[in-house]
Write a protein that holds these residues in place. Sequence first.
Motif, PDB file in Angstrom:
ATOM      1  N   ALA A  68       0.677  -1.212   0.082  1.00  0.00           N
ATOM      2  CA  ALA A  68       0.043  -0.148  -0.020  1.00  0.00           C
ATOM      3  C   ALA A  68       0.810   1.278  -0.023  1.00  0.00           C
ATOM      4  CB  ALA A  68      -0.933  -0.018   1.332  1.00  0.00           C
ATOM      5  N   LEU A  69       2.173   1.088   0.384  1.00  0.00           N
ATOM      6  CA  LEU A  69       3.034   2.460   0.502  1.00  0.00           C
ATOM      7  C   LEU A  69       3.340   2.688  -0.924  1.00  0.00           C
ATOM      8  CD1 LEU A  69       5.171   1.667   3.583  1.00  0.00           C
ATOM      9  CD2 LEU A  69       3.060   2.973   3.356  1.00  0.00           C
ATOM     10  N   ASP A  70       3.542   1.778  -1.893  1.00  0.00           N
ATOM     11  CA  ASP A  70       3.902   1.952  -3.251  1.00  0.00           C
ATOM     12  C   ASP A  70       5.281   2.711  -3.226  1.00  0.00           C
ATOM     13  OD1 ASP A  70       3.469   2.171  -5.909  1.00  0.00           O
ATOM     14  OD2 ASP A  70       2.511   4.058  -6.113  1.00  0.00           O
TER      15      ASP A  70
ATOM     16  N   CYS B 277       4.970   6.802   3.191  1.00  0.00           N
ATOM     17  CA  CYS B 277       4.018   6.911   4.246  1.00  0.00           C
ATOM     18  C   CYS B 277       3.296   8.262   4.090  1.00  0.00           C
ATOM     19  CB  CYS B 277       4.652   7.093   5.662  1.00  0.00           C
ATOM     20  SG  CYS B 277       5.090   5.302   6.197  1.00  0.00           S
TER      21      CYS B 277
ATOM     22  N   ARG C 271       2.642   9.946   1.526  1.00  0.00           N
ATOM     23  CA  ARG C 271       1.821   9.951   0.344  1.00  0.00           C
ATOM     24  C   ARG C 271       0.439   9.105   0.568  1.00  0.00           C
ATOM     25  NH1 ARG C 271       6.569   8.806  -2.453  1.00  0.00           N
ATOM     26  NH2 ARG C 271       5.919   6.473  -2.655  1.00  0.00           N
ATOM     27  N   TYR C 272       0.633   7.867   1.357  1.00  0.00           N
ATOM     28  CA  TYR C 272      -0.436   6.950   1.744  1.00  0.00           C
ATOM     29  C   TYR C 272      -1.359   7.895   2.698  1.00  0.00           C
ATOM     30  CZ  TYR C 272      -3.042   3.286   4.051  1.00  0.00           C
ATOM     31  OH  TYR C 272      -3.968   2.071   4.425  1.00  0.00           O
TER      32      TYR C 272
ATOM     33  N   SER D  85      -9.493   4.479   1.813  1.00  0.00           N
ATOM     34  CA  SER D  85      -8.469   3.521   1.311  1.00  0.00           C
ATOM     35  C   SER D  85      -7.444   3.637   2.461  1.00  0.00           C
ATOM     36  CB  SER D  85      -7.837   3.943   0.191  1.00  0.00           C
ATOM     37  OG  SER D  85      -7.182   4.961   0.175  1.00  0.00           O
ATOM     38  N   ARG D  86      -7.384   4.538   3.282  1.00  0.00           N
ATOM     39  CA  ARG D  86      -6.514   4.302   4.397  1.00  0.00           C
ATOM     40  C   ARG D  86      -6.547   3.175   5.398  1.00  0.00           C
ATOM     41  NH1 ARG D  86      -6.683  10.017   3.996  1.00  0.00           N
ATOM     42  NH2 ARG D  86      -7.683  10.250   6.133  1.00  0.00           N
TER      43      ARG D  86
ATOM     44  N   ILE E 225       0.556   3.609   9.859  1.00  0.00           N
ATOM     45  CA  ILE E 225       1.748   4.451   9.184  1.00  0.00           C
ATOM     46  C   ILE E 225       1.851   5.649   9.839  1.00  0.00           C
ATOM     47  CG2 ILE E 225       1.981   5.648   7.119  1.00  0.00           C
ATOM     48  CD1 ILE E 225       1.598   2.443   6.785  1.00  0.00           C
TER      49      ILE E 225
END
Length: 407
Positions: A160-162, A208, A210-211, A218-219, A225
């Motif tokens: 999820a951090l991409d 983190c 960006r997330y 979606s978080r 994080i």
Amino acid sequence: MHLLHGALRTYAWGSRTAIAELCGRPVPSNHPEAELWLGAHPANPSGLQVGESTVSLLDAIAADPVGQLGTRARAGFGDRLPFLLKLLAAEEPLSLQAHPSAAQAKEGFTREEAAGIPLDSPIRNYRDDSHKPELVVALTRFEALAGFRDPHRTVDLLRALDVPALEHYIALLEGQPDSSGLRALFTTWITLPPPALGTLLPQILEGCVRYLSGPAESRVYAREIRTVLGLGESYPGDAGVLASMLLNRITLEPGQGLYLAAGNLHAYLHGLGVEVMANSDNVLRGGLTPKHVDVPELLRVLDFEPLTGPARTASAAGPGDPVYVYATPAPEFALSRIELTPGCPDAELRRPGPRILLCTAGSVTLRCGDEHLVLERGQSAWIAAVDPAVTVSTRAGSAQLFSATVG
């Protein structure tokens, strides 16, 4: 039965308000107050109020081990109180740490004694030969990292951090989503050379940010994080920040407990709680601290099995009973919480001592045979094995009391 005066420990991560306010002292305190020790640990024993004098609980036990500890406790643990009760106030995160098993503690202590490492050396890992299971019960909302998370959820969080630089590490865990995969990834991260860590960690922290700026729905891992970002700010360049991403993020509400057996990696983050543990000071640190970190020794004691459902609730000792018991497998200690309200029956603590009672709310009267003792909020008492059974009653309004004894 005697009033017990705890030993205050001041560490940088402590609070200037929590313990002082609970004990009725002016706030803020002069120094961060991290722990109030109630027990007979050689490093900081509590004091018994005997008339106008104060006597070390350690000395009182040494002078009369049979009367103070009783035959059952002595048969299991010798002439020492096997548990230590604490008030713990974390304003900032504690170090990432784990505690050894009984066998590991004995081997490590013997090894360091043979090597001639002084007990007070900053590089000493084993200051005694005991394990250190522990239970913390929240008095306020209490935040912690505790035990390794299920690997599948960790893979999901990391994805999820991409962050492209994480792909290699994600593949490592995804290919082996079990305790062996967790060991491999943790070992890789905790031993990263400083240049590699200095490259990877900033990219993760950017991921983190960006997330957390993405859509709220979606978080899913927002709490985890935010913790990583907070640790990254407090401990820049520390491999413990990476390790924190592998652990369960726990929030305890008041009254909930967290039991940690040997080998569970953990870090208390924030909050006030009552903690009971085996009477030991053995800590293996893994980061988030300026203190000694011994990675090879930490890897020897860690349990990489994912920890599921670590939070614990207490069960009433019986129907309508104001005593709530926290069940753990630890033989050194047993902890219960006593909730008294106006008009409720008195609490009867029939099991013989040794016992330490800590009042955390209201005001109570203890009756022990022909003696009685008043405990105000923040005060504690020692009940020796030779003392009669104790009855606890509220003096006015509601009251809360914690009781620690041998398991």
